[in-house]
Scaffold this active site. Structure first.
Site, PDB file in Angstrom:
ATOM      1  CG  HIS A 176      10.792 -12.419  -1.117  1.00  0.00           C
ATOM      2  ND1 HIS A 176       9.709 -12.061  -1.894  1.00  0.00           N
ATOM      3  CD2 HIS A 176      11.462 -12.550  -1.747  1.00  0.00           C
ATOM      4  CE1 HIS A 176      10.560 -11.447  -3.209  1.00  0.00           C
ATOM      5  NE2 HIS A 176      11.391 -12.023  -3.365  1.00  0.00           N
ATOM      6  CG  LEU A 177      10.544 -10.410   6.197  1.00  0.00           C
ATOM      7  CD1 LEU A 177       9.667  -9.591   7.077  1.00  0.00           C
ATOM      8  CD2 LEU A 177      11.048 -12.018   6.917  1.00  0.00           C
ATOM      9  NE  ARG A 178       7.117 -16.389   0.274  1.00  0.00           N
ATOM     10  CZ  ARG A 178       7.775 -16.095  -0.681  1.00  0.00           C
ATOM     11  NH1 ARG A 178       7.504 -15.027  -1.601  1.00  0.00           N
ATOM     12  NH2 ARG A 178       8.616 -16.276  -1.609  1.00  0.00           N
ATOM     13  CG  ASN A 200       6.669 -10.598  -3.942  1.00  0.00           C
ATOM     14  OD1 ASN A 200       7.646 -10.614  -2.425  1.00  0.00           O
ATOM     15  ND2 ASN A 200       7.357 -11.656  -4.333  1.00  0.00           N
ATOM     16  CE  LYS A 255      12.220  -6.311  -7.509  1.00  0.00           C
ATOM     17  NZ  LYS A 255      12.173  -7.281  -6.863  1.00  0.00           N
ATOM     18  CG  LEU A 282      11.383 -17.171 -11.616  1.00  0.00           C
ATOM     19  CD1 LEU A 282      10.409 -16.714 -11.986  1.00  0.00           C
ATOM     20  CD2 LEU A 282      12.755 -17.368 -13.140  1.00  0.00           C
ATOM     21  CG  HIS A 302       7.789 -20.705  -2.869  1.00  0.00           C
ATOM     22  ND1 HIS A 302       6.783 -20.032  -3.124  1.00  0.00           N
ATOM     23  CD2 HIS A 302       8.565 -19.987  -3.068  1.00  0.00           C
ATOM     24  CE1 HIS A 302       7.039 -19.099  -3.722  1.00  0.00           C
ATOM     25  NE2 HIS A 302       8.341 -19.183  -3.863  1.00  0.00           N
ATOM     26  CB  ALA A 338      10.152 -19.233  -8.966  1.00  0.00           C
TER      27      ALA A 338
HETATM   28  C1  NCD Z   1      10.868 -15.083  -4.929  1.00  0.00           C
HETATM   29  C2  NCD Z   1       9.466 -14.666  -4.321  1.00  0.00           C
HETATM   30  O1  NCD Z   1       9.430 -16.569  -4.153  1.00  0.00           O
HETATM   31  O2  NCD Z   1       8.631 -14.375  -3.679  1.00  0.00           O
HETATM   32  N1  NCD Z   1      11.230 -16.060  -6.071  1.00  0.00           N
HETATM   33  C3  NCD Z   1      12.202 -16.151  -6.142  1.00  0.00           C
HETATM   34  O3  NCD Z   1      12.258 -17.164  -7.439  1.00  0.00           O
HETATM   35  N2  NCD Z   1      13.317 -15.187  -6.302  1.00  0.00           N
HETATM   36  C4  NCD Z   1      10.526 -13.482  -6.008  1.00  0.00           C
HETATM   37  C5  NCD Z   1      10.829 -12.843  -7.209  1.00  0.00           C
HETATM   38  O4  NCD Z   1      12.396 -12.267  -5.889  1.00  0.00           O
HETATM   39  O5  NCD Z   1      11.416 -12.782  -7.773  1.00  0.00           O
HETATM   40 ZN    ZN Z   2      12.746 -11.062  -4.633  1.00  0.00          ZN
END
Ligand code: NCD
Ligand code: ZN
Length: 359
Positions: free
Chosen positions: A19-21, A45, A103, A223, A255, A267
């Protein structure tokens, strides 16, 4: 791979789940991955999510513009499946080389998943297309049923949804992402289907106690959540087994403090800054350093049908201190810092040529 007691040299790794945002944080997050990984599967996402070819192309451009100078890194984009995603978009995006996979987030399963699929059996047209064109389906494998215990959600997903899905589409190429249970390991390694799994560093290091150690610790909340110790031990065995169906996917998910330290903490664990060092610690402890390259640099590329990297990376045995917080370039406000996984710990391997902390 060339390994000695004090040094290990291997093909540069890839991260098959990242996840790079987006926006201001992107640059500060990306450098940690781009410095050591050649390629990464970029999770879609965002909010709004990446559901079209042009969104993926634009996001890819923003990522490429954020790569540190002199560094070579290739983002591999993915599509976010929704109830009304047209199959034609997936097919065209895949054939044009924009999408490397799609995904599946069951709706509301995790961060930014509210646009996800509400009923898996209703998007069979998408799975049918993906199966036909050989497009990998990446799955967040947890049920969202509130009545199912949070620690059972992966196992229940496999039984309720994954197994039936693979029976319906027996040639579909599937990656079960960030597995956390013996159930998932068993399912993947004994499957007659074309399925593999990514394993994160944090699930190899922590069990669910970490979230409740002396108080509620959202820094260890992700998660799927970490599970019991027996699952962690099994994950370590799977990751270090050398089996082609298991490969590296950090699920690094930053985060900022304000989102972690809240009554409803997000998460996600930010492990990108010391991901390789973290995995190496596990492989060393399991006496499996000789299998690290398969896990980090070969199995994933082979599964995705991509060429292996040719560049190499060297890690040396050396103590490095992991900082408490990382400034990801958001105005220098400590509320906007991100805590890296292993913060405050000392790790025993360092990527050669990098500024080692504390020196
Ligand atoms: C991920 C996120 O923050 O984008 N969070 C995580 O707890 N892994 C989303 C994901 O992969 O579930
Ligand atoms: Zn993820």
């Amino acid at each position: 791979m060339i390994a000695s007691v004090n040094q290990i040299s291997l093909l540069k790794p890839d991260d098959w789940h990242l996840h790079l945002r987006d926006g201001k944080i992107l640059k500060g997050v990306l450098s940690h991955t781009a410095d050591v990984f050649c390629r990464a599967i970029i999770m879609p996402n965002l909010d709004p999510p990446i559901t079209t070819i042009s969104q993926a192309q634009e996001y890819k451009k923003r990522i490429i513009q954020s790569i540190p100078e002199g560094v070579s890194f290739t983002p591999l984009m993915t599509a976010y499946l929704t109830d009304d995603m047209p199959a034609e978009v997936l097919e065209r995006g895949f054939r044009e080389g924009v999408f490397h996979g799609a995904k599946l987030y069951p709706a509301n399963v995790t961060t930014n998943s509210s646009y996800g699929v509400t009923d898996i059996s209703k998007v069979d047209n998408l799975f049918e297309t993906m199966e036909r064109i050989g497009m990998p389906l990446l799955i967040h494998g947890e049920v969202t049923d509130f009545n199912v215990d949070v620690f059972d959600r992966e196992a229940v997903f496999i039984e309720r949804h994954l197994e039936p899905l693979l029976r319906r589409f027996s040639s579909l190429k599937v990656v079960l992402e960030h597995i956390t249970t013996i159930d998932a390991i068993d399912f993947v390694e004994n499957s007659e289907f074309d399925i593999a799994a990514t394993i994160t560093p944090h699930h190899l290091h922590i069990n669910r106690n970490a979230m409740f150690n002396g108080g509620l610790r959202s820094d260890f909340y992700c998660l799927p959540t970490a599970k019991r110790e027996i699952h962690r031990i099994a994950l370590r065995q799977a990751a270090t087994s050398g089996k082609p169906c298991f490969f590296l996917g950090t699920d690094s998910a930053p985060h900022t403090r304000s989102f972690k330290e809240s009554s409803c903490g997000c998460a996600g664990i930010f492990n990108a800054p010391f991901a390789l060092e973290s995995y190496l610690k596990v492989f060393e402890e399991e006496n499996a350093l000789d299998r690290f390259e398969a896990f980090s640099s070969i199995n994933g590329a082979t599964f995705y049908g991509l060429p292996l990297n040719t560049e190499r990376i060297t890690l040396v045995k050396k103590n490095i201190s992991v900082p408490q917080m990382i400034d990801v370039g958001l105005d220098g406000d400590p509320n906007d810092f991100v805590k890296p996984f292993h913060s405050g710990e000392t790790l025993g391997w360092a990527v050669r040529g990098f500024s080692e902390m504390g020196e």
